[in-house]
Design a protein around this motif. Sequence first.
Motif, PDB file in Angstrom:
ATOM      1  N   GLU A   1      -6.735  -1.036  -6.256  1.00 23.62           N
ATOM      2  CA  GLU A   1      -8.176  -0.724  -5.644  1.00 23.62           C
ATOM      3  C   GLU A   1      -9.029  -0.655  -6.823  1.00 23.62           C
ATOM      4  O   GLU A   1      -9.937  -1.459  -6.695  1.00 23.62           O
ATOM      5  N   ALA A   2      -8.543  -0.235  -7.740  1.00 23.47           N
ATOM      6  CA  ALA A   2      -9.632   0.184  -9.039  1.00 23.47           C
ATOM      7  C   ALA A   2      -9.667  -1.293  -9.761  1.00 23.47           C
ATOM      8  O   ALA A   2     -11.087  -1.618 -10.156  1.00 23.47           O
ATOM      9  N   ARG A   3      -8.755  -2.028  -9.810  1.00 30.06           N
ATOM     10  CA  ARG A   3      -8.759  -3.232 -10.503  1.00 30.06           C
ATOM     11  C   ARG A   3      -9.758  -4.302  -9.728  1.00 30.06           C
ATOM     12  O   ARG A   3     -10.417  -4.975 -10.350  1.00 30.06           O
ATOM     13  N   ARG A   4      -9.770  -4.063  -8.515  1.00 28.93           N
ATOM     14  CA  ARG A   4     -10.402  -4.982  -7.500  1.00 28.93           C
ATOM     15  C   ARG A   4     -12.121  -4.754  -7.716  1.00 28.93           C
ATOM     16  O   ARG A   4     -12.836  -5.461  -7.502  1.00 28.93           O
ATOM     17  N   ALA A   5     -12.181  -3.475  -8.025  1.00 26.88           N
ATOM     18  CA  ALA A   5     -13.776  -2.917  -8.193  1.00 26.88           C
ATOM     19  C   ALA A   5     -14.705  -3.515  -9.302  1.00 26.88           C
ATOM     20  O   ALA A   5     -15.967  -3.686  -9.220  1.00 26.88           O
ATOM     21  N   ASN A   6     -13.864  -4.198 -10.274  1.00 26.45           N
ATOM     22  CA  ASN A   6     -14.618  -4.771 -11.415  1.00 26.45           C
ATOM     23  C   ASN A   6     -15.793  -4.041 -11.981  1.00 26.45           C
ATOM     24  O   ASN A   6     -16.752  -4.538 -12.357  1.00 26.45           O
ATOM     25  N   SER A   7     -15.388  -2.789 -11.914  1.00 27.30           N
ATOM     26  CA  SER A   7     -16.446  -1.663 -12.576  1.00 27.30           C
ATOM     27  C   SER A   7     -16.252  -1.469 -14.015  1.00 27.30           C
ATOM     28  O   SER A   7     -15.383  -1.840 -14.391  1.00 27.30           O
ATOM     29  N   PHE A   8     -17.086  -0.487 -14.426  1.00 29.47           N
ATOM     30  CA  PHE A   8     -17.088   0.071 -15.950  1.00 29.47           C
ATOM     31  C   PHE A   8     -16.650   1.383 -16.106  1.00 29.47           C
ATOM     32  O   PHE A   8     -16.679   2.226 -15.164  1.00 29.47           O
ATOM     33  N   GLY A   9     -15.691   1.610 -17.185  1.00 26.82           N
ATOM     34  CA  GLY A   9     -15.049   2.807 -17.444  1.00 26.82           C
ATOM     35  C   GLY A   9     -15.836   3.501 -18.276  1.00 26.82           C
ATOM     36  O   GLY A   9     -17.074   3.208 -18.552  1.00 26.82           O
ATOM     37  N   ALA A  10     -15.410   4.730 -18.579  1.00 28.38           N
ATOM     38  CA  ALA A  10     -15.994   5.721 -19.467  1.00 28.38           C
ATOM     39  C   ALA A  10     -16.384   5.229 -20.963  1.00 28.38           C
ATOM     40  O   ALA A  10     -17.427   5.605 -21.365  1.00 28.38           O
ATOM     41  N   CYS A  11     -15.841   4.255 -21.359  1.00 30.88           N
ATOM     42  CA  CYS A  11     -16.003   3.506 -22.569  1.00 30.88           C
ATOM     43  C   CYS A  11     -17.217   2.640 -22.710  1.00 30.88           C
ATOM     44  O   CYS A  11     -17.616   2.188 -23.611  1.00 30.88           O
ATOM     45  N   GLY A  12     -17.794   2.338 -21.443  1.00 29.79           N
ATOM     46  CA  GLY A  12     -18.829   1.511 -21.341  1.00 29.79           C
ATOM     47  C   GLY A  12     -18.567  -0.078 -21.096  1.00 29.79           C
ATOM     48  O   GLY A  12     -19.217  -0.822 -20.964  1.00 29.79           O
ATOM     49  N   CYS A  13     -17.277  -0.299 -20.905  1.00 25.00           N
ATOM     50  CA  CYS A  13     -16.822  -1.680 -20.834  1.00 25.00           C
ATOM     51  C   CYS A  13     -15.990  -1.836 -19.512  1.00 25.00           C
ATOM     52  O   CYS A  13     -15.832  -0.890 -18.842  1.00 25.00           O
ATOM     53  N   ILE A  14     -16.007  -3.220 -19.047  1.00 29.58           N
ATOM     54  CA  ILE A  14     -15.216  -3.477 -17.763  1.00 29.58           C
ATOM     55  C   ILE A  14     -13.727  -2.811 -18.081  1.00 29.58           C
ATOM     56  O   ILE A  14     -13.201  -2.999 -18.909  1.00 29.58           O
ATOM     57  N   LEU A  15     -13.244  -2.365 -16.881  1.00 29.64           N
ATOM     58  CA  LEU A  15     -11.770  -1.759 -16.887  1.00 29.64           C
ATOM     59  C   LEU A  15     -10.864  -2.695 -17.263  1.00 29.64           C
ATOM     60  O   LEU A  15     -10.962  -4.064 -16.885  1.00 29.64           O
TER      61      LEU A  15
END
Length: 326
Positions: A198-212
Amino acid sequence: MSNVICSCMLGDNAKVRLHLSKLLQSEIEQIYGNEGDAEAASQLCEIELKCCRRDFFENTSGTQPEVGQAVIVEADGGYDYGIVYSTGLIAAKKYHLKGLDKKERKLPALLRIADEQDKADFQIVVEREPSIRDLCVSRIKAHKLQMKLVEIDLRLDQQKVTIFYTATHRVDFRALVRDLASEFKARIQMVQITTREEARRANSFGACGCILCCSSWMQKIHSNPFADRHDHSEQSSGDNHAHNVIGQCNRPKCCLGYSKPEKGRRKSRPEKYPPLGSKVATPQGTAIIESIDPARKMISLRYSEDDTRKQLDLAEFNALFVKKNV
């Protein structure tokens, strides 16, 4: 986690990834050269479908598609719309690295290059999917099922609807499938996925500032990235431990699997550090070693009487509590 909006084939992320794939295609072909069976490799294509799915197809169209080109592929008794992600020797190399060449299976066919009518039909499908999703959510609530709808995929021929969901236990969705099949006049397929997926499909950004990592470059998601790193939890500060190691999927971050020390490097937790949870006697009373921060060489103490906390650097701690050999 909020509702997932997959952008694998839509939006700016898709344009950037396709551009990088084109650069990779041109650069690595020079490295591989004519390695392997070039004629067989030319018939193999890696196609990206909706919902972050990639698969390999045999090119039966009679023309060689380019990376980023829209194509029509065979899909479970029907046809679907996809984007070419890699071709030729690059696709053959990926196929080999994933171990798929060792399995005896017939590849689905790449039927033809998508024309303007196919692209228009794809836009109709994309516009129809939000209403299908809303109806599925309402039906799930009506049947009182303990499941979370993550994403839906309406095939290009509109003869099949795939519903991706997460659940903590087994769900009896037979009544839901019958309800949706009568509503959409199409075949319904229920696919349970993990929270990592589910997280992979979100294409969102992690705490590091980069895409997961799982959304951008990782081919395989780790089940437990630091299973062999028993000292990891001891190295983290107690105040921000969860923030450091837990990702958006509420599971350990995949990037932790790539943070192992190099060979010959000293352990990050040397023996001069006291064990976590041990007690020390201080003038203010008995204190418990709650956390250790090797990066800053700080030790956090918690007093059991009033639950107050105090931080000492390693030198000060050794001067106060470590006995010196005379």
